[in-house]
Design an enzyme around this catalytic site. Structure first.
Site, PDB file in Angstrom:
ATOM      1  CG  HIS A 108      -2.339  -0.581  -4.330  1.00 56.22           C
ATOM      2  ND1 HIS A 108      -2.748   0.712  -4.142  1.00 56.22           N
ATOM      3  CD2 HIS A 108      -2.472  -1.184  -3.121  1.00 56.22           C
ATOM      4  CE1 HIS A 108      -3.107   0.879  -2.887  1.00 56.22           C
ATOM      5  NE2 HIS A 108      -2.948  -0.263  -2.250  1.00 56.22           N
ATOM      6  CB  SER A 154      -0.905   0.077   1.225  1.00 54.04           C
ATOM      7  OG  SER A 154      -0.798  -0.983   2.069  1.00 54.04           O
ATOM      8  CG  ASN A 214      -3.289   3.711  -0.285  1.00 52.06           C
ATOM      9  OD1 ASN A 214      -4.501   3.798  -0.143  1.00 52.06           O
ATOM     10  ND2 ASN A 214      -2.629   2.592  -0.090  1.00 52.06           N
ATOM     11  CD  GLU A 220      -3.386   3.123  -7.173  1.00 50.87           C
ATOM     12  OE1 GLU A 220      -3.568   4.339  -7.238  1.00 50.87           O
ATOM     13  OE2 GLU A 220      -2.868   2.581  -6.173  1.00 50.87           O
TER      14      GLU A 220
HETATM   15  N1  3HC Z   1     -15.887  -9.072   0.771  1.00 51.73           N
HETATM   16  C1  3HC Z   1     -16.724  -9.333  -0.244  1.00 51.73           C
HETATM   17  N2  3HC Z   1     -17.893  -8.673  -0.421  1.00 51.73           N
HETATM   18  C2  3HC Z   1     -18.189  -7.728   0.463  1.00 51.73           C
HETATM   19  C3  3HC Z   1     -17.370  -7.404   1.544  1.00 51.73           C
HETATM   20  C4  3HC Z   1     -16.171  -8.132   1.686  1.00 51.73           C
HETATM   21  N3  3HC Z   1     -15.326  -7.892   2.663  1.00 51.73           N
HETATM   22  N4  3HC Z   1     -17.961  -6.413   2.257  1.00 51.73           N
HETATM   23  C5  3HC Z   1     -19.105  -6.131   1.636  1.00 51.73           C
HETATM   24  N5  3HC Z   1     -19.251  -6.917   0.563  1.00 51.73           N
HETATM   25  C6  3HC Z   1     -20.358  -6.927  -0.394  1.00 51.73           C
HETATM   26  C7  3HC Z   1     -21.649  -7.313   0.274  1.00 51.73           C
HETATM   27  O1  3HC Z   1     -21.798  -8.707   0.296  1.00 51.73           O
HETATM   28  C8  3HC Z   1     -22.656  -6.658  -0.625  1.00 51.73           C
HETATM   29  O2  3HC Z   1     -22.843  -7.462  -1.763  1.00 51.73           O
HETATM   30  P1  3HC Z   1     -24.298  -7.596  -2.422  1.00 51.73           P
HETATM   31  O3  3HC Z   1     -24.654  -6.231  -2.929  1.00 51.73           O
HETATM   32  O4  3HC Z   1     -24.060  -8.587  -3.469  1.00 51.73           O
HETATM   33  O5  3HC Z   1     -25.186  -8.078  -1.319  1.00 51.73           O
HETATM   34  C9  3HC Z   1     -21.962  -5.384  -1.116  1.00 51.73           C
HETATM   35  O6  3HC Z   1     -20.560  -5.591  -0.860  1.00 51.73           O
HETATM   36  C10 3HC Z   1     -22.430  -4.175  -0.349  1.00 51.73           C
HETATM   37  O7  3HC Z   1     -22.253  -4.458   1.031  1.00 51.73           O
HETATM   38  P2  3HC Z   1     -23.233  -3.949   2.186  1.00 51.73           P
HETATM   39  O8  3HC Z   1     -24.592  -3.752   1.613  1.00 51.73           O
HETATM   40  O9  3HC Z   1     -23.084  -4.862   3.355  1.00 51.73           O
HETATM   41  O10 3HC Z   1     -22.614  -2.600   2.690  1.00 51.73           O
HETATM   42  P3  3HC Z   1     -22.310  -1.271   1.908  1.00 51.73           P
HETATM   43  O11 3HC Z   1     -23.324  -0.935   0.875  1.00 51.73           O
HETATM   44  O12 3HC Z   1     -22.015  -0.296   2.982  1.00 51.73           O
HETATM   45  O13 3HC Z   1     -20.924  -1.543   1.141  1.00 51.73           O
HETATM   46  C11 3HC Z   1     -18.581  -1.456   1.070  1.00 51.73           C
HETATM   47  C12 3HC Z   1     -19.790  -2.004   1.794  1.00 51.73           C
HETATM   48  C13 3HC Z   1     -18.558  -2.001  -0.382  1.00 51.73           C
HETATM   49  C14 3HC Z   1     -17.354  -1.946   1.806  1.00 51.73           C
HETATM   50  C15 3HC Z   1     -18.691   0.118   1.014  1.00 51.73           C
HETATM   51  O14 3HC Z   1     -18.941   0.608   2.323  1.00 51.73           O
HETATM   52  C16 3HC Z   1     -17.468   0.791   0.467  1.00 51.73           C
HETATM   53  O15 3HC Z   1     -17.278   0.868  -0.751  1.00 51.73           O
HETATM   54  N6  3HC Z   1     -16.611   1.343   1.368  1.00 51.73           N
HETATM   55  C17 3HC Z   1     -15.397   2.040   0.987  1.00 51.73           C
HETATM   56  C18 3HC Z   1     -14.322   1.044   0.700  1.00 51.73           C
HETATM   57  C19 3HC Z   1     -13.029   1.711   0.303  1.00 51.73           C
HETATM   58  O16 3HC Z   1     -12.891   2.916   0.251  1.00 51.73           O
HETATM   59  N7  3HC Z   1     -12.023   0.871  -0.003  1.00 51.73           N
HETATM   60  C20 3HC Z   1     -10.692   1.328  -0.295  1.00 51.73           C
HETATM   61  C21 3HC Z   1      -9.870   1.214   0.946  1.00 51.73           C
HETATM   62  S1  3HC Z   1      -8.203   1.749   0.682  1.00 51.73           S
HETATM   63  C22 3HC Z   1      -7.364   0.337   0.290  1.00 51.73           C
HETATM   64  O17 3HC Z   1      -7.878  -0.763   0.322  1.00 51.73           O
HETATM   65  C23 3HC Z   1      -5.950   0.507  -0.093  1.00 51.73           C
HETATM   66  C24 3HC Z   1      -5.016  -0.174   0.869  1.00 51.73           C
HETATM   67  O18 3HC Z   1      -3.713  -0.083   0.323  1.00 51.73           O
HETATM   68  C25 3HC Z   1      -5.026   0.440   2.250  1.00 51.73           C
END
Ligand code: 3HC
Length: 291
Positions: free
Chosen positions: A156, A135, A192, A168
């Site tokens: 990434h 990351s 990031n 990425e």
């Molecule tokens: N694995 C697989 N599927 C998942 C999951 C997981 N961990 N978490 C949620 N889901 C799925 C659910 O099953 C659901 O699927 P469905 O529509 O088929 O039922 C769908 O995602 C939506 O989930 P929820 O309805 O439970 O909840 P939300 O609508 O709140 O969505 C979220 C959850 C997709 C995680 C959303 O909140 C989101 O997009 N959050 C932001 C995530 C983000 O910014 N990620 C980037 C992080 S930075 C990074 O990773 C970089 C690293 O280097 C640090």
């Protein structure tokens, strides 16, 4: 050289994913879902077992939604799972799986990553592409100990990997054009580089008593349309991961106020409260009402 170039163009069939935590298991899942044979390697058997369980549940959920048929969903889940082998023995796994691409998603520690790749470099035939899902660390630094610098890139992914659509692809000055073309090897790459300062700034707002965790999260969800507020995202990504990134960037830019260590994050990490995965971070997930 000709042989190596030829291999760049050949199809990737077999992928070795090193590390079966949040990112590694997500990468293994989407890779198998996309039709590739995957070997998931980890040093801990219990972590591997847990990863396979979670992958199974996630696949079943996706297939159920896609096919709307429980029997067919189970069939497809089993078919996809059959493409994933799990192992704690890197050497024999490597020989048995003959990977064309290795994706590393182990602990965010430069020395650990370099050690793993130095070992892989010895056992992998020329032309096998090496990729790191780091990351925050420099791909050039991670690749510094391997002979195949032209076959080394950053890949990434974002959490949750099965849902987030971006990857990425990060090239170094040594990466051959056939291997990568997208983003320069710069701290944080694109997402990031923008996301982490935003998360750290949110913690500062809270530390300075300007607003509560809940209000900051609500503001960003309702005001900016983000699916999660910064504290929910910090807990979701893992406070240990964010601390690694913060510390690494602070070490490189000690004068930059943006990357001064965060007392709140350091305290929570020292207490073992790493976010959602440990049940507590900025929020307490063991309580019905998170705060
Ligand atoms: N694995 C697989 N599927 C998942 C999951 C997981 N961990 N978490 C949620 N889901 C799925 C659910 O099953 C659901 O699927 P469905 O529509 O088929 O039922 C769908 O995602 C939506 O989930 P929820 O309805 O439970 O909840 P939300 O609508 O709140 O969505 C979220 C959850 C997709 C995680 C959303 O909140 C989101 O997009 N959050 C932001 C995530 C983000 O910014 N990620 C980037 C992080 S930075 C990074 O990773 C970089 C690293 O280097 C640090």
């Amino acid at each position: 050289m000709h042989g190596i170039r030829k291999r760049f163009y050949s199809t990737i069939n077999n992928v070795l994913v090193c590390g079966s935590g949040l990112m590694g298991r997500g990468i293994a899942q989407v890779t198998a879902f996309s039709g590739y044979n995957v070997t998931l390697y980890d040093i801990k058997q219990d972590v591997l077992n847990k990863a396979l369980e979670l992958i199974k549940d996630n696949l079943n959920h996706s297939f159920n939604k896609q096919l709307n048929d429980k029997t067919k969903a189970v069939e497809q889940t089993n078919k996809t799972l059959a493409r994933i082998k799990a192992s704690t023995d890197l050497n024999s796994t490597f020989v048995a799986s003959s990977p064309d691409l290795v994706i590393e998603a182990i602990i965010e520690d430069l020395e650990a990553k370099k050690t793993l790749f130095a070992h892989l470099d010895k056992i992998a035939p020329p032309g096998v592409i090496f990729a790191s899902n780091t990351s925050s660390l420099s791909i050039t630094d991670i690749a510094s100990g391997v002979s195949r610098k032209d076959n080394f890139v950053g890949l990434h992914f974002f959490s949750p990997v099965p849902i987030m659509k971006l990857v990425e692809i990060v090239k170094t000055e040594h990466s051959s054009p056939e291997t990568a073309i997208i983003c320069k090897d710069t701290p944080g790459f694109i997402v990031n580089r923008l996301l982490v300062p935003y998360l750290l700034e949110s913690v500062k707002l809270y530390d300075q008593g300007i607003a509560s965790i809940k209000d900051i999260d609500t503001a960003m969800k309702l005001g900016a349309g983000y699916p999660m507020g910064p504290f929910e995202l910090l807990d979701y990504v893992g406070l240990d991961v964010v601390k690694f990134i913060n510390d690494a960037w602070h070490a490189k830019n000690p004068q930059d106020p943006m990357f001064q260590p965060s007392q709140s994050i350091n305290k929570l990490v020292a207490e073992g409260n790493l976010g959602k995965k440990t049940g507590k971070g900025f929020y307490d997930y063991t309580k019905k009402n998170k705060l």
